[in-house]
Design a protein around this motif. Structure first.
Motif, PDB file in Angstrom:
ATOM      1  N   SER A  82       1.136 -42.561  -1.939  1.00 26.85           N
ATOM      2  CA  SER A  82      -0.122 -43.230  -2.287  1.00 26.85           C
ATOM      3  C   SER A  82       0.060 -44.281  -3.389  1.00 26.85           C
ATOM      4  O   SER A  82      -0.673 -45.258  -3.448  1.00 26.85           O
ATOM      5  N   SER A  83       1.084 -44.108  -4.223  1.00 26.75           N
ATOM      6  CA  SER A  83       1.298 -45.061  -5.332  1.00 26.75           C
ATOM      7  C   SER A  83       1.747 -46.443  -4.852  1.00 26.75           C
ATOM      8  O   SER A  83       1.588 -47.424  -5.573  1.00 26.75           O
ATOM      9  N   VAL A  84       2.308 -46.526  -3.646  1.00 25.18           N
ATOM     10  CA  VAL A  84       2.734 -47.861  -3.161  1.00 25.18           C
ATOM     11  C   VAL A  84       1.789 -48.386  -2.069  1.00 25.18           C
ATOM     12  O   VAL A  84       2.118 -49.323  -1.347  1.00 25.18           O
ATOM     13  N   TYR A  85       0.601 -47.791  -1.997  1.00 24.47           N
ATOM     14  CA  TYR A  85      -0.391 -48.226  -1.000  1.00 24.47           C
ATOM     15  C   TYR A  85      -0.617 -49.736  -1.071  1.00 24.47           C
ATOM     16  O   TYR A  85      -0.599 -50.439  -0.057  1.00 24.47           O
ATOM     17  N   ASP A  86      -0.819 -50.241  -2.285  1.00 24.77           N
ATOM     18  CA  ASP A  86      -1.124 -51.674  -2.433  1.00 24.77           C
ATOM     19  C   ASP A  86       0.043 -52.550  -2.004  1.00 24.77           C
ATOM     20  O   ASP A  86      -0.150 -53.576  -1.341  1.00 24.77           O
ATOM     21  N   ASP A  87       1.260 -52.146  -2.380  1.00 28.07           N
ATOM     22  CA  ASP A  87       2.437 -52.927  -1.996  1.00 28.07           C
ATOM     23  C   ASP A  87       2.568 -52.980  -0.474  1.00 28.07           C
ATOM     24  O   ASP A  87       2.876 -54.018   0.111  1.00 28.07           O
ATOM     25  N   LEU A  88       2.333 -51.840   0.156  1.00 26.02           N
ATOM     26  CA  LEU A  88       2.450 -51.789   1.617  1.00 26.02           C
ATOM     27  C   LEU A  88       1.317 -52.555   2.289  1.00 26.02           C
ATOM     28  O   LEU A  88       1.510 -53.196   3.320  1.00 26.02           O
ATOM     29  N   SER A  89       0.132 -52.514   1.677  1.00 25.21           N
ATOM     30  CA  SER A  89      -1.025 -53.219   2.248  1.00 25.21           C
ATOM     31  C   SER A  89      -0.804 -54.723   2.296  1.00 25.21           C
ATOM     32  O   SER A  89      -1.432 -55.432   3.088  1.00 25.21           O
ATOM     33  N   ALA A  90       0.085 -55.211   1.430  1.00 27.15           N
ATOM     34  CA  ALA A  90       0.405 -56.642   1.450  1.00 27.15           C
ATOM     35  C   ALA A  90       1.201 -57.002   2.702  1.00 27.15           C
ATOM     36  O   ALA A  90       1.272 -58.165   3.099  1.00 27.15           O
ATOM     37  N   ILE A  91       1.802 -55.978   3.341  1.00 25.89           N
ATOM     38  CA  ILE A  91       2.619 -56.224   4.534  1.00 25.89           C
ATOM     39  C   ILE A  91       1.771 -56.093   5.805  1.00 25.89           C
ATOM     40  O   ILE A  91       1.826 -56.931   6.699  1.00 25.89           O
ATOM     41  N   ALA A  92       0.976 -55.034   5.886  1.00 21.84           N
ATOM     42  CA  ALA A  92       0.122 -54.771   7.054  1.00 21.84           C
ATOM     43  C   ALA A  92      -0.923 -53.728   6.668  1.00 21.84           C
ATOM     44  O   ALA A  92      -0.783 -53.073   5.638  1.00 21.84           O
ATOM     45  N   PRO A  93      -1.978 -53.575   7.485  1.00 22.81           N
ATOM     46  CA  PRO A  93      -2.973 -52.535   7.174  1.00 22.81           C
ATOM     47  C   PRO A  93      -2.300 -51.161   7.072  1.00 22.81           C
ATOM     48  O   PRO A  93      -1.430 -50.840   7.886  1.00 22.81           O
ATOM     49  N   VAL A  94      -2.716 -50.392   6.070  1.00 23.31           N
ATOM     50  CA  VAL A  94      -2.109 -49.079   5.832  1.00 23.31           C
ATOM     51  C   VAL A  94      -3.117 -47.981   6.153  1.00 23.31           C
ATOM     52  O   VAL A  94      -4.225 -47.966   5.618  1.00 23.31           O
ATOM     53  N   VAL A  95      -2.718 -47.066   7.040  1.00 26.13           N
ATOM     54  CA  VAL A  95      -3.545 -45.907   7.352  1.00 26.13           C
ATOM     55  C   VAL A  95      -2.979 -44.731   6.562  1.00 26.13           C
ATOM     56  O   VAL A  95      -1.830 -44.340   6.743  1.00 26.13           O
ATOM     57  N   TYR A  96      -3.805 -44.211   5.655  1.00 28.56           N
ATOM     58  CA  TYR A  96      -3.376 -43.127   4.766  1.00 28.56           C
ATOM     59  C   TYR A  96      -3.972 -41.828   5.274  1.00 28.56           C
ATOM     60  O   TYR A  96      -5.191 -41.686   5.360  1.00 28.56           O
ATOM     61  N   LEU A  97      -3.113 -40.894   5.677  1.00 26.89           N
ATOM     62  CA  LEU A  97      -3.581 -39.623   6.216  1.00 26.89           C
ATOM     63  C   LEU A  97      -3.165 -38.490   5.297  1.00 26.89           C
ATOM     64  O   LEU A  97      -2.027 -38.442   4.851  1.00 26.89           O
ATOM     65  N   ALA A  98      -4.098 -37.600   5.033  1.00 29.17           N
ATOM     66  CA  ALA A  98      -3.757 -36.482   4.152  1.00 29.17           C
ATOM     67  C   ALA A  98      -4.321 -35.209   4.750  1.00 29.17           C
ATOM     68  O   ALA A  98      -5.128 -35.247   5.667  1.00 29.17           O
TER      69      ALA A  98
END
Length: 277
Positions: A82-98
């Motif tokens: 979850s801490s790199v959500y923003d970095d990854l979001s810069a590449i493509a939409p991020v689906v976070y599942l928990a």
């Protein structure tokens, strides 16, 4: 709830979460995977060993350059990233599942499966795959009624008692063993804390469930869980005397893939085998 626009029926997905990979595999959309984190889990090995699928690091540490290089339309992550959500979001939409212990593991899997299925237009497949779980839980719950248990994790040669708000919580929350380890000051959600075996003896649970984290992550030179758990003190408990120490057979699944459909099936088998047969 923030809404997220994700391409429908994406053809290039990057996976940094084993539960998501498990679900995508289960609904028959594995061909869309262009990059995956590494895993030791057997039923997902095809994704790790396939040269056409990029290695994106681990579920704890993503290789952002590799994620970018594989050109995903959508990225799936779990709680560890979850801490790199923003970095990854810069590449493509991020689906976070928990997985949400308040909701329970089965409902979390159901929600995750329906989220992923809706992205691929495979809702019917997901529903069919989820169909048998409630009955299996009910059968285990009938067995567990009025029985006490301690749930623990072997890690770094010690035994950590787990609460009911994190790992392995399906045992007490949905199946309904009374978790008498809860009032250990040591009980915490993620890794627990090293507990004294005197506490286990004092509580004298009818069942002891053991997840071997050392085996799950392949720690070199780890003591066998059985050597740690079945010491002289524990040999005095009812659980030991009655043969009710249950070693979860697939610890890597419990530890790294909780939240997947195959994972839930395997986790229930790990309980059904020793308890119902």
């Amino acid at each position: 709830e923030t809404s997220l626009e994700v391409p429908y029926k994406p053809e290039r997905v990057a996976i940094l979460d084993m539960a998501a990979l498990d679900i995508i595999d289960s609904i028959g959309e594995g061909d869309s995977v262009v990059g995956s984190a590494t895993t030791s889990i057997e039923y997902l090995q095809d994704y790790v060993t396939n040269d056409a699928i990029s290695n994106l690091g681990t579920i704890k540490e993503a290789d952002l350059e590799a994620v970018m290089a594989c050109g995903p339309e959508v990225i799936f992550i779990g709680g560890r990233l979850s801490s790199v959500y923003d970095d990854l979001s810069a590449i493509a939409p991020v689906v976070y599942l928990a997985t949400d212990t308040e909701k329970g593991l089965v409902e979390s899997v159901r929600d995750n499966a329906s989220t992923i299925a809706s992205i691929f237009g495979k809702e019917d497949e997901a529903d069919a795959l989820m169909a048998g779980f409630d009955e299996r839980i009910a059968e285990l719950a009938a067995f567990a009624e009025n029985k006490t248990a301690i749930v623990g994790m072997c890690t770094s040669g010690g035994f950590n008692i787990l609460g009911s708000d994190g790992r392995c919580s399906i045992i007490s929350n949905e199946i309904g063993f009374e978790n008498v380890g809860l009032d250990a000051e040591e009980a915490t959600s993620t890794h627990g804390n090293e507990a004294s075996f005197e506490f286990v003896v004092e509580k004298n649970p009818e069942y002891i469930f053991v997840m071997d984290r050392d085996a799950a992550i392949g720690t070199e030179g780890a003591q066998l869980a059985q050597e740690i758990v079945e010491n002289e003190l524990v040999q005095g408990t009812d659980a030991y005397k009655n043969g009710n120490i249950v070693y979860l057979g697939n610890p890597a699944v419990w530890y790294t893939a909780e939240g997947g459909i195959n994972a839930l099936d395997i986790m229930l088998q790990d309980l059904e085998g020793p308890l119902l047969q």
